[in-house]
Scaffold this motif. Structure first.
Motif, short mmCIF file in Angstrom:
data_model
loop_
_atom_site.label_atom_id
_atom_site.label_comp_id
_atom_site.label_asym_id
_atom_site.label_seq_id
_atom_site.Cartn_x
_atom_site.Cartn_y
_atom_site.Cartn_z
N GLU A 49 2.80 8.43 -4.19
CA GLU A 49 3.22 9.46 -5.13
C GLU A 49 2.12 9.98 -6.03
OE1 GLU A 49 6.47 7.88 -7.30
OE2 GLU A 49 5.33 6.23 -8.15
N THR A 50 1.00 9.30 -6.14
CA THR A 50 -0.08 9.81 -6.98
C THR A 50 -1.06 10.63 -6.14
OG1 THR A 50 -1.51 7.89 -6.65
CG2 THR A 50 0.08 7.77 -8.47
N PRO A 51 -1.74 11.58 -6.75
CA PRO A 51 -2.73 12.36 -6.01
C PRO A 51 -3.81 11.48 -5.38
CG PRO A 51 -2.24 13.44 -8.08
CD PRO A 51 -1.55 12.11 -8.11
N GLU A 52 -4.20 10.44 -6.08
CA GLU A 52 -5.24 9.54 -5.57
C GLU A 52 -4.74 8.77 -4.35
OE1 GLU A 52 -4.31 9.77 -8.79
OE2 GLU A 52 -6.07 10.84 -9.54
N ALA A 53 -3.47 8.37 -4.35
CA ALA A 53 -2.91 7.66 -3.20
C ALA A 53 -2.82 8.59 -2.00
CB ALA A 53 -1.52 7.11 -3.55
N TRP A 54 -2.44 9.84 -2.21
CA TRP A 54 -2.42 10.81 -1.11
C TRP A 54 -3.82 11.01 -0.55
CZ3 TRP A 54 1.50 11.94 1.65
CH2 TRP A 54 2.79 11.97 1.12
N PHE A 55 -4.80 11.14 -1.44
CA PHE A 55 -6.19 11.34 -1.01
C PHE A 55 -6.67 10.15 -0.20
CE2 PHE A 55 -10.75 10.71 -1.86
CZ PHE A 55 -11.26 11.85 -1.26
N LEU A 56 -6.45 8.95 -0.70
CA LEU A 56 -6.89 7.75 0.00
C LEU A 56 -6.20 7.61 1.35
CD1 LEU A 56 -8.66 5.23 -0.09
CD2 LEU A 56 -6.76 4.04 -1.19
N GLY A 57 -4.90 7.90 1.38
CA GLY A 57 -4.18 7.85 2.65
C GLY A 57 -4.75 8.84 3.65
N CYS A 58 -5.07 10.04 3.18
CA CYS A 58 -5.64 11.05 4.08
C CYS A 58 -7.03 10.66 4.55
CB CYS A 58 -5.69 12.41 3.38
SG CYS A 58 -4.08 13.21 3.25
N VAL A 59 -7.82 10.03 3.70
CA VAL A 59 -9.17 9.60 4.11
C VAL A 59 -9.07 8.50 5.17
CG1 VAL A 59 -11.24 8.38 3.33
CG2 VAL A 59 -10.35 10.28 2.00
N LEU A 61 -6.16 7.41 7.03
CA LEU A 61 -5.31 7.72 8.18
C LEU A 61 -4.91 9.19 8.15
CD1 LEU A 61 -2.98 4.59 8.25
CD2 LEU A 61 -4.67 5.24 9.97
N TRP A 62 -5.88 10.06 8.34
CA TRP A 62 -5.67 11.50 8.24
C TRP A 62 -4.55 11.98 9.16
CZ3 TRP A 62 -6.00 15.89 11.26
CH2 TRP A 62 -6.06 17.10 10.58
N VAL A 63 -4.53 11.47 10.37
CA VAL A 63 -3.56 11.91 11.39
C VAL A 63 -2.12 11.67 10.93
CG1 VAL A 63 -2.73 11.38 13.72
CG2 VAL A 63 -5.16 11.63 13.29
N ILE A 64 -1.89 10.67 10.12
CA ILE A 64 -0.54 10.35 9.64
C ILE A 64 -0.27 11.01 8.29
CG2 ILE A 64 0.95 8.47 8.84
CD1 ILE A 64 -0.42 6.73 10.99
N PHE A 65 -1.20 10.87 7.34
CA PHE A 65 -0.94 11.29 5.97
C PHE A 65 -1.03 12.80 5.76
CE2 PHE A 65 -1.24 6.84 5.10
CZ PHE A 65 -0.41 6.67 4.01
N MET A 66 -1.86 13.50 6.50
CA MET A 66 -1.95 14.96 6.32
C MET A 66 -0.63 15.64 6.69
SD MET A 66 -3.86 17.18 5.10
CE MET A 66 -4.02 18.93 5.04
N PRO A 67 -0.07 15.39 7.88
CA PRO A 67 1.23 15.99 8.19
C PRO A 67 2.35 15.50 7.24
CG PRO A 67 0.22 15.15 10.18
CD PRO A 67 -0.62 14.68 9.04
N LEU A 68 2.27 14.25 6.82
CA LEU A 68 3.26 13.71 5.90
C LEU A 68 3.20 14.44 4.56
CD1 LEU A 68 5.44 11.53 5.55
CD2 LEU A 68 3.64 10.00 4.74
N TYR A 69 1.99 14.70 4.07
CA TYR A 69 1.84 15.43 2.80
C TYR A 69 2.36 16.86 2.95
CZ TYR A 69 0.03 17.62 -1.36
OH TYR A 69 -0.05 18.31 -2.53
N LEU A 70 2.01 17.50 4.05
CA LEU A 70 2.47 18.88 4.26
C LEU A 70 3.99 18.94 4.31
CD1 LEU A 70 -0.13 20.11 6.88
CD2 LEU A 70 -0.01 20.74 4.47
N THR A 71 4.61 17.98 4.94
CA THR A 71 6.07 17.95 5.03
C THR A 71 6.69 17.64 3.67
OG1 THR A 71 5.94 17.26 7.33
CG2 THR A 71 8.03 16.88 6.19
#
Length: 83
Positions: A49-59, A61-71
């Protein structure tokens, strides 16, 4: 003169695009927090839920977290829209 192979050039291009999108996620998530529109997802005990957690997740596991963030943020152009 150093000549880079096409494989190296494509790898660097993919890395630049991935890192650029990671920083976009960080900036977008921070802007949403300032507007009071926090983007969060919970899967079991995992909560992002934090911007930093989204960033770290994308760094990591980009393949999982980028589509998850977009959704989760409502920006996924491939997500079904309910009528």
């Amino acid at each position: 003169m150093v000549v880079l192979s096409p494989v190296v050039l494509v790898s660097v291009a993919v890395l630049v695009v991935a890192l650029g999108s990671d920083f976009w996620v960080l900036a977008d998530a921070r802007a949403r927090v300032r507007r009071g529109e926090r983007v969060s997802v919970a899967v079991g005990n995992l909560r992002v839920e934090t911007p930093e957690a989204w960033f770290l997740g994308c760094v990591v596991l980009w393949v999982i977290f980028m589509p998850l963030y977009l959704t989760a943020s409502g920006r996924n152009p491939f997500a079904r829209r309910s009528l």
